[in-house]
Scaffold this active site. Structure first.
Site, mmCIF file in Angstrom:
data_model
loop_
_atom_site.group_PDB
_atom_site.id
_atom_site.type_symbol
_atom_site.label_atom_id
_atom_site.label_comp_id
_atom_site.label_asym_id
_atom_site.label_seq_id
_atom_site.Cartn_x
_atom_site.Cartn_y
_atom_site.Cartn_z
ATOM 1 N N HIS A 156 0.950 -1.209 -0.056
ATOM 2 C CA HIS A 156 -0.017 -0.061 -0.084
ATOM 3 C C HIS A 156 0.708 1.248 0.051
ATOM 4 C CE1 HIS A 156 -3.915 -2.011 1.579
ATOM 5 N NE2 HIS A 156 -3.379 -2.578 0.720
ATOM 6 N N GLU A 188 1.270 3.888 1.795
ATOM 7 C CA GLU A 188 1.621 4.123 3.358
ATOM 8 C C GLU A 188 2.968 3.366 3.508
ATOM 9 O OE1 GLU A 188 -1.614 3.483 2.613
ATOM 10 O OE2 GLU A 188 -2.921 4.349 4.100
ATOM 11 N N CYS A 239 -5.871 1.650 5.962
ATOM 12 C CA CYS A 239 -6.403 0.473 6.408
ATOM 13 C C CYS A 239 -5.828 -0.221 7.872
ATOM 14 C CB CYS A 239 -6.374 -0.655 5.314
ATOM 15 S SG CYS A 239 -4.640 -1.029 5.363
ATOM 16 N N CYS A 298 -1.853 -0.403 7.561
ATOM 17 C CA CYS A 298 -1.197 0.884 7.426
ATOM 18 C C CYS A 298 -1.488 1.421 8.833
ATOM 19 C CB CYS A 298 -1.699 1.578 6.145
ATOM 20 S SG CYS A 298 -1.399 0.813 4.592
#
Ligand code: ZN
Length: 165
Positions: free
Chosen positions: A69, A71, A99, A102
Protein backbone atom coordinates in the site's frame (compact mmCIF):
# COMPACT_ATOMS: atom_id res chain seq x y z
CA UNK A 1 -12.78 30.16 28.11
CA UNK A 2 -9.71 29.07 26.16
CA UNK A 3 -6.96 31.65 25.77
CA UNK A 4 -7.05 33.34 22.36
CA UNK A 5 -4.27 32.04 20.11
CA UNK A 6 -1.20 34.26 20.14
CA UNK A 7 -0.23 35.90 16.81
CA UNK A 8 2.73 33.49 16.70
CA UNK A 9 0.49 30.45 17.19
CA UNK A 10 -1.84 31.70 14.45
CA UNK A 11 1.09 32.19 12.12
CA UNK A 12 2.33 28.69 12.84
CA UNK A 13 -1.14 27.28 12.19
CA UNK A 14 -1.39 29.19 8.91
CA UNK A 15 2.04 27.94 7.83
CA UNK A 16 1.02 24.40 8.74
CA UNK A 17 -2.18 24.69 6.68
CA UNK A 18 -0.21 25.94 3.67
CA UNK A 19 2.28 23.06 4.06
CA UNK A 20 -0.57 20.57 4.44
CA UNK A 21 -2.07 21.74 1.14
CA UNK A 22 1.29 21.51 -0.58
CA UNK A 23 2.04 17.99 0.67
CA UNK A 24 -1.44 16.64 0.01
CA UNK A 25 -1.17 17.96 -3.56
CA UNK A 26 2.14 16.05 -3.73
CA UNK A 27 0.44 12.85 -2.48
CA UNK A 28 -2.32 13.32 -5.06
CA UNK A 29 0.28 13.50 -7.83
CA UNK A 30 1.63 10.14 -6.60
CA UNK A 31 -1.93 8.75 -6.64
CA UNK A 32 -2.32 9.84 -10.27
CA UNK A 33 0.97 8.10 -11.08
CA UNK A 34 -0.49 4.91 -9.56
CA UNK A 35 -3.56 5.27 -11.76
CA UNK A 36 -1.40 5.63 -14.88
CA UNK A 37 0.25 2.34 -13.93
CA UNK A 38 -3.07 0.57 -13.40
CA UNK A 39 -2.74 0.56 -9.61
CA UNK A 40 -5.40 1.72 -7.17
CA UNK A 41 -4.83 5.50 -7.05
CA UNK A 42 -3.57 6.14 -3.54
CA UNK A 43 -0.44 8.18 -2.85
CA UNK A 44 1.53 8.84 0.34
CA UNK A 45 4.50 10.91 1.39
CA UNK A 46 6.46 11.04 4.67
CA UNK A 47 7.71 14.55 5.33
CA UNK A 48 10.71 15.34 7.54
CA UNK A 49 12.06 18.84 8.10
CA UNK A 50 10.14 20.18 5.11
CA UNK A 51 11.43 17.50 2.73
CA UNK A 52 9.90 14.35 1.23
CA UNK A 53 11.80 11.63 3.08
CA UNK A 54 9.88 8.71 1.62
CA UNK A 55 7.06 8.52 -0.88
CA UNK A 56 5.07 6.00 -2.79
CA UNK A 57 1.83 4.85 -4.28
CA UNK A 58 -0.03 1.56 -4.27
CA UNK A 59 2.02 -1.15 -6.02
CA UNK A 60 0.18 -4.29 -4.99
CA UNK A 61 -0.33 -5.43 -8.60
CA UNK A 62 3.12 -4.60 -10.03
CA UNK A 63 4.92 -6.00 -6.97
CA UNK A 64 2.48 -8.90 -6.47
CA UNK A 65 2.56 -7.83 -2.84
CA UNK A 66 -0.63 -7.43 -0.82
CA UNK A 67 1.25 -5.23 1.67
CA UNK A 68 2.46 -2.72 -0.93
CA UNK A 69 0.00 0.00 0.00
CA UNK A 70 1.09 3.61 -0.54
CA UNK A 71 1.68 4.21 3.18
CA UNK A 72 3.81 1.06 3.56
CA UNK A 73 5.94 1.98 0.56
CA UNK A 74 6.43 5.55 1.89
CA UNK A 75 7.13 4.44 5.47
CA UNK A 76 9.69 1.81 4.38
CA UNK A 77 11.47 4.35 2.17
CA UNK A 78 11.46 7.00 4.92
CA UNK A 79 12.82 4.65 7.59
CA UNK A 80 15.55 3.45 5.20
CA UNK A 81 16.47 7.06 4.32
CA UNK A 82 16.61 8.04 7.99
CA UNK A 83 18.33 4.83 9.08
CA UNK A 84 15.88 4.60 11.95
CA UNK A 85 12.66 2.63 12.39
CA UNK A 86 11.23 5.47 14.50
CA UNK A 87 9.82 8.28 12.38
CA UNK A 88 9.27 10.49 15.40
CA UNK A 89 9.69 13.91 13.77
CA UNK A 90 7.78 13.08 10.60
CA UNK A 91 4.32 13.65 9.22
CA UNK A 92 2.54 11.31 6.81
CA UNK A 93 0.23 12.60 4.09
CA UNK A 94 -1.96 10.05 2.36
CA UNK A 95 -4.85 10.45 -0.07
CA UNK A 96 -7.03 7.72 1.53
CA UNK A 97 -7.78 6.84 5.15
CA UNK A 98 -5.31 4.11 6.26
CA UNK A 99 -6.45 0.47 6.48
CA UNK A 100 -5.74 -1.79 9.48
CA UNK A 101 -2.29 -2.79 8.18
CA UNK A 102 -1.19 0.75 7.42
CA UNK A 103 -2.63 2.17 10.65
CA UNK A 104 -0.66 -0.56 12.46
CA UNK A 105 2.52 0.42 10.62
CA UNK A 106 1.92 4.08 11.48
CA UNK A 107 1.63 3.20 15.18
CA UNK A 108 4.75 0.98 15.02
CA UNK A 109 6.80 3.68 13.30
CA UNK A 110 5.73 6.27 15.91
CA UNK A 111 4.74 8.86 13.30
CA UNK A 112 3.21 11.69 15.35
CA UNK A 113 1.05 13.31 12.71
CA UNK A 114 -1.14 11.94 9.90
CA UNK A 115 -3.09 13.94 7.34
CA UNK A 116 -5.43 11.97 5.10
CA UNK A 117 -7.79 13.13 2.36
CA UNK A 118 -10.74 10.80 1.65
CA UNK A 119 -12.39 8.65 4.31
CA UNK A 120 -12.68 4.91 3.57
CA UNK A 121 -16.02 3.74 4.96
CA UNK A 122 -15.25 0.10 4.01
CA UNK A 123 -11.73 -0.31 5.42
CA UNK A 124 -10.65 2.89 7.17
CA UNK A 125 -9.09 2.36 10.58
CA UNK A 126 -8.51 6.03 11.38
CA UNK A 127 -12.07 6.80 12.37
CA UNK A 128 -14.40 5.02 9.91
CA UNK A 129 -14.47 1.45 11.25
CA UNK A 130 -12.13 1.86 14.21
CA UNK A 131 -9.51 4.39 15.17
CA UNK A 132 -6.21 2.58 15.67
CA UNK A 133 -4.32 5.87 15.45
CA UNK A 134 -5.95 7.27 18.56
CA UNK A 135 -6.61 4.24 20.73
CA UNK A 136 -5.69 5.04 24.34
CA UNK A 137 -4.84 1.35 24.94
CA UNK A 138 -1.96 1.45 22.45
CA UNK A 139 1.45 2.88 23.28
CA UNK A 140 1.36 5.52 20.53
CA UNK A 141 -1.27 7.99 19.44
CA UNK A 142 -1.23 10.34 16.44
CA UNK A 143 -2.53 13.74 15.71
CA UNK A 144 -4.96 13.13 12.82
CA UNK A 145 -6.24 15.67 10.30
CA UNK A 146 -8.75 14.44 7.72
CA UNK A 147 -10.75 15.73 4.80
CA UNK A 148 -8.07 17.85 3.14
CA UNK A 149 -8.62 17.63 -0.67
CA UNK A 150 -10.99 14.72 0.02
CA UNK A 151 -13.07 15.47 -3.07
CA UNK A 152 -10.11 15.20 -5.48
CA UNK A 153 -8.91 11.99 -3.85
CA UNK A 154 -12.40 10.42 -3.88
CA UNK A 155 -13.08 11.33 -7.50
CA UNK A 156 -9.78 9.74 -8.51
CA UNK A 157 -10.72 6.48 -6.77
CA UNK A 158 -14.32 6.50 -7.98
CA UNK A 159 -13.30 7.04 -11.62
CA UNK A 160 -10.66 4.32 -11.34
CA UNK A 161 -13.10 1.69 -10.08
CA UNK A 162 -15.88 2.82 -12.42
CA UNK A 163 -13.56 2.38 -15.43
CA UNK A 164 -12.80 -1.18 -14.31
CA UNK A 165 -16.35 -2.31 -13.72
ZN1 ZN B 1 -3.30 0.17 3.81
Amino acid sequence: MPEPASPDARLTAAARDADDGRWMAYALRLARLAEERGEVPVGAVVVFEGQALGEGHNRTISDADPTAHAEMVAIRAAAAALGDWRLIDCALYVTLEPCAMCAGAIVLSRIPRIVFAAPDPKAGMAGSLENLLQDARLNHRCDVTSGLMAEEASVLLRDFFRARR
